[in-house]
Enzyme design. Structure first.
Site, short mmCIF file in Angstrom:
data_model
loop_
_atom_site.label_atom_id
_atom_site.label_comp_id
_atom_site.label_asym_id
_atom_site.label_seq_id
_atom_site.Cartn_x
_atom_site.Cartn_y
_atom_site.Cartn_z
N GLY A 44 0.77 -1.65 0.19
CA GLY A 44 0.07 -0.06 -0.36
C GLY A 44 0.71 1.54 -0.52
O GLY A 44 1.74 1.04 0.41
N GLN A 81 3.21 10.23 1.06
CA GLN A 81 4.84 9.49 1.18
C GLN A 81 5.51 9.14 0.18
O GLN A 81 6.33 9.35 0.05
CB GLN A 81 4.33 7.47 1.11
CG GLN A 81 3.71 7.37 2.40
CD GLN A 81 3.36 5.83 2.88
OE1 GLN A 81 2.53 4.68 2.43
NE2 GLN A 81 4.28 4.82 2.75
N CYS A 136 6.34 0.29 8.01
CA CYS A 136 5.64 1.39 7.31
C CYS A 136 6.62 1.44 5.75
O CYS A 136 8.16 1.82 6.30
CB CYS A 136 5.75 2.35 7.66
SG CYS A 136 4.20 3.76 6.60
N LEU A 137 7.24 2.12 4.26
CA LEU A 137 8.06 2.46 3.85
C LEU A 137 8.83 3.86 4.56
O LEU A 137 9.41 4.08 3.49
CB LEU A 137 7.91 2.40 2.52
CG LEU A 137 7.04 1.29 1.74
CD1 LEU A 137 5.80 1.53 0.50
CD2 LEU A 137 8.53 0.05 1.35
N HIS A 190 -4.43 1.43 7.41
CA HIS A 190 -2.55 1.83 7.03
C HIS A 190 -2.83 3.42 6.75
O HIS A 190 -2.29 4.37 7.00
CB HIS A 190 -1.76 0.94 7.18
CG HIS A 190 -0.04 1.38 7.27
ND1 HIS A 190 0.38 1.31 8.14
CD2 HIS A 190 0.34 1.98 6.33
CE1 HIS A 190 1.51 1.66 7.88
NE2 HIS A 190 1.03 2.28 6.76
N GLU A 191 -3.22 3.63 5.35
CA GLU A 191 -3.45 4.15 4.27
C GLU A 191 -4.03 5.13 4.82
O GLU A 191 -3.23 6.64 4.44
CB GLU A 191 -3.46 3.78 3.14
CG GLU A 191 -2.55 2.44 2.34
CD GLU A 191 -1.54 2.53 3.01
OE1 GLU A 191 -0.60 4.05 2.89
OE2 GLU A 191 -0.32 1.48 2.60
N HIS A 226 -2.36 7.27 6.96
CA HIS A 226 -1.06 8.44 6.30
C HIS A 226 -2.35 9.49 5.81
O HIS A 226 -1.32 10.84 6.20
CB HIS A 226 -1.12 7.81 5.41
CG HIS A 226 0.33 7.07 5.32
ND1 HIS A 226 1.66 7.52 6.13
CD2 HIS A 226 1.09 5.67 4.99
CE1 HIS A 226 2.27 6.50 6.24
NE2 HIS A 226 2.08 5.59 5.40
ZN ZN Z 1 3.09 3.46 6.64
#
Ligand code: ZN
Length: 182
Positions: free
Chosen positions: A46, A51, A93-94, A135-136, A139
């Protein structure tokens, strides 16, 4: 399509609420395509627009990583309209490298959004897809995994990140990855 640079904590673009998208234009569709490409390249399941430095309410999700047909979701202005049950998930998380934490999530959620062609769409999700969507959407509200740490652990993590940023990028180490990097 082109891949974009992933922004990492403590980049300020990751904080605060993102603005809703008013019209789904070609530019928005192009950004969603680039986000999907960036997610696949970085082995994520995701990715949210902040991000990649864009403060817009856009997310891409593919819990099958493109391996089982067309499971890619590209969502504009996603919002949770129903939630049920409780579950715990271990998430990476990236945008928060080298951090894995256990998060309390709803077990299933119903999400309303616009599709890339501007149509209303409703997704009923359970399991990993439900976790990924939560999660997204976090963000888009400026909520990161680091915000779930105690202030002491967050300070330690921030110090470590500043040190890591001063070093050349480490691309070879797959051992720190999880199956749930979003
Ligand atoms: Zn993330």
């Amino acid at each position: 399509m082109s891949s974009l640079t992933i922004r990492t904590y403590p980049d300020p673009v990751l904080k605060g609420e993102c603005a809703p998208v008013e019209t789904v234009t070609d530019e928005v569709r192009r950004l969603l395509d680039d986000m999907a490409e960036t997610m696949y390249l970085n082995n994520g399941i995701g990715l949210a627009a902040p991000q990649v430095g864009e403060r817009a309410r856009l997310i891409v999700v593919d819990v099958e990583r493109g391996e089982e047909g067309d499971t890619l979701l590209k969502l504009v202005n996603p919002r949770i309209i129903e939630k049920q049950g409780e579950t715990k998930s271990e998430e990476g998380c990236l945008s928060c490298p080298d951090l894995l934490i256990e998060v309390n999530r709803f077990e299933s959620v119903t999400v309303e959004a616009l599709s890339p062609d501007g149509k209303e769409t409703t997704i009923e999700a359970a399991g990993l897809l439900a976790i990924c969507l939560q999660h997204e959407i976090d963000h888009l509200d400026g909520v990161l995994l680091v915000d779930r740490l105690s202030s002491l652990r967050r300070t330690l993590y921030q110090k470590k990140r500043v040190k890591e940023d001063a070093k050349p990028a480490d691309t070879g180490d797959e051992s720190r990855r999880t199956d749930t990097t979003l």
